[in-house]
Design a protein around this motif. Sequence first.
Motif, PDB file in Angstrom:
ATOM      1  N   UNK A  82      -5.320  -2.590  16.366  1.00  0.00           N
ATOM      2  CA  UNK A  82      -4.641  -1.535  15.720  1.00  0.00           C
ATOM      3  C   UNK A  82      -5.412  -0.970  14.450  1.00  0.00           C
ATOM      4  N   UNK A  83      -4.949   0.325  14.131  1.00  0.00           N
ATOM      5  CA  UNK A  83      -5.372   0.951  13.049  1.00  0.00           C
ATOM      6  C   UNK A  83      -4.669   0.535  11.828  1.00  0.00           C
ATOM      7  N   UNK A  84      -3.430   0.503  12.123  1.00  0.00           N
ATOM      8  CA  UNK A  84      -2.564   0.284  10.607  1.00  0.00           C
ATOM      9  C   UNK A  84      -2.267  -1.001  10.619  1.00  0.00           C
ATOM     10  N   UNK A  85      -2.978  -1.993  10.102  1.00  0.00           N
ATOM     11  CA  UNK A  85      -2.179  -3.213   9.636  1.00  0.00           C
ATOM     12  C   UNK A  85      -2.349  -3.547   8.164  1.00  0.00           C
ATOM     13  N   UNK A  86      -1.479  -4.544   7.757  1.00  0.00           N
ATOM     14  CA  UNK A  86      -1.474  -4.624   6.134  1.00  0.00           C
ATOM     15  C   UNK A  86      -2.709  -5.208   5.545  1.00  0.00           C
ATOM     16  N   UNK A 113      -0.488   4.685  16.677  1.00  0.00           N
ATOM     17  CA  UNK A 113       0.791   5.543  16.923  1.00  0.00           C
ATOM     18  C   UNK A 113       0.929   6.833  16.632  1.00  0.00           C
ATOM     19  N   UNK A 114      -0.287   7.305  16.066  1.00  0.00           N
ATOM     20  CA  UNK A 114      -0.629   8.743  15.739  1.00  0.00           C
ATOM     21  C   UNK A 114      -0.816   8.724  14.211  1.00  0.00           C
ATOM     22  N   UNK A 115      -1.443   9.784  13.860  1.00  0.00           N
ATOM     23  CA  UNK A 115      -1.946  10.117  12.640  1.00  0.00           C
ATOM     24  C   UNK A 115      -1.016  11.112  11.795  1.00  0.00           C
ATOM     25  N   UNK A 116      -1.101  10.657  10.450  1.00  0.00           N
ATOM     26  CA  UNK A 116      -0.231  11.854   9.649  1.00  0.00           C
ATOM     27  C   UNK A 116      -1.374  12.338   8.821  1.00  0.00           C
ATOM     28  N   UNK A 121      -6.559  18.054   4.414  1.00  0.00           N
ATOM     29  CA  UNK A 121      -7.345  17.051   4.405  1.00  0.00           C
ATOM     30  C   UNK A 121      -8.468  17.104   5.480  1.00  0.00           C
ATOM     31  N   UNK A 122      -9.417  16.325   5.021  1.00  0.00           N
ATOM     32  CA  UNK A 122     -10.859  16.552   6.072  1.00  0.00           C
ATOM     33  C   UNK A 122     -10.444  15.826   7.486  1.00  0.00           C
ATOM     34  N   UNK A 123     -10.939  16.245   8.249  1.00  0.00           N
ATOM     35  CA  UNK A 123     -10.902  15.781   9.782  1.00  0.00           C
ATOM     36  C   UNK A 123     -11.144  14.124   9.710  1.00  0.00           C
ATOM     37  N   UNK A 124     -10.257  13.329  10.363  1.00  0.00           N
ATOM     38  CA  UNK A 124     -10.676  11.966  10.353  1.00  0.00           C
ATOM     39  C   UNK A 124     -11.867  11.738  11.523  1.00  0.00           C
ATOM     40  N   UNK A 125     -12.699  10.990  11.234  1.00  0.00           N
ATOM     41  CA  UNK A 125     -13.743  10.690  11.890  1.00  0.00           C
ATOM     42  C   UNK A 125     -13.595   9.285  12.314  1.00  0.00           C
ATOM     43  N   UNK A 126     -13.412   8.918  13.597  1.00  0.00           N
ATOM     44  CA  UNK A 126     -13.286   7.494  13.845  1.00  0.00           C
ATOM     45  C   UNK A 126     -14.352   6.740  14.462  1.00  0.00           C
ATOM     46  N   UNK A 127     -14.680   5.433  14.175  1.00  0.00           N
ATOM     47  CA  UNK A 127     -15.871   4.835  14.532  1.00  0.00           C
ATOM     48  C   UNK A 127     -15.833   4.376  15.789  1.00  0.00           C
ATOM     49  N   UNK A 128     -14.719   4.405  16.586  1.00  0.00           N
ATOM     50  CA  UNK A 128     -14.783   4.207  17.936  1.00  0.00           C
ATOM     51  C   UNK A 128     -13.624   4.974  18.669  1.00  0.00           C
ATOM     52  N   UNK A 129     -13.650   4.741  19.872  1.00  0.00           N
ATOM     53  CA  UNK A 129     -12.657   5.700  20.721  1.00  0.00           C
ATOM     54  C   UNK A 129     -11.159   5.121  20.355  1.00  0.00           C
ATOM     55  N   UNK A 130     -10.173   5.859  20.679  1.00  0.00           N
ATOM     56  CA  UNK A 130      -8.756   5.733  20.273  1.00  0.00           C
ATOM     57  C   UNK A 130      -7.773   5.651  21.582  1.00  0.00           C
ATOM     58  N   UNK A 131      -7.160   4.591  21.456  1.00  0.00           N
ATOM     59  CA  UNK A 131      -6.240   4.616  22.446  1.00  0.00           C
ATOM     60  C   UNK A 131      -4.773   4.727  21.695  1.00  0.00           C
TER      61      UNK A 131
END
Length: 156
Positions: A82-86, A113-116, A121-131
């Motif tokens: 998950x991308x968003x964990x505390x 669950x989606x980006x806000x 803001x600059x585009x988000x570049x992810x280091x891996x594929x996204x599900x």
Amino acid sequence: GSVFRIVLPRANGAVPTAAPATVAVSAIEPRGRLLFIDDEQDFCEVMQEALGPHHDLVTTTDGHRALELLAAGQRFDLILCDMRMPAMTGIDFHARLESDNPAQAARVVLMSGGFTRRHGDPPIVLPSPLLEKPFVIEQVLSLMRDAMKREPLGSA
């Protein structure tokens, strides 16, 4: 006190046996190893129930714990995080894994669950594929099939 005596005739020659059951090889998929990291324990339990019959699944709600498992030598065909964990974001988890174990970092797929993003803001570049959440189990099974076609786990 009954006594029964059963006498069977001796078999001459080869004893006929039932034909072995045949199963289509393509119908049986090999089991893989999957690490599932999400801070929602209920989600981890649902994934265990859904994917457990198909693959060996390890779940954790903490990226730090996942790094400990990998540092201890556990290897996975696929790592869903998950991308968003505390405690540790998925991007931070991937960055740490990339420096510690690049072979396993290449097996990470981030979940979100989606980006806000705010306007400008600059585009988000992810280091891996996204599900993207929500997803269906068949998407994960497909990711596993693809991951298992790559180099064997032992080559870390």
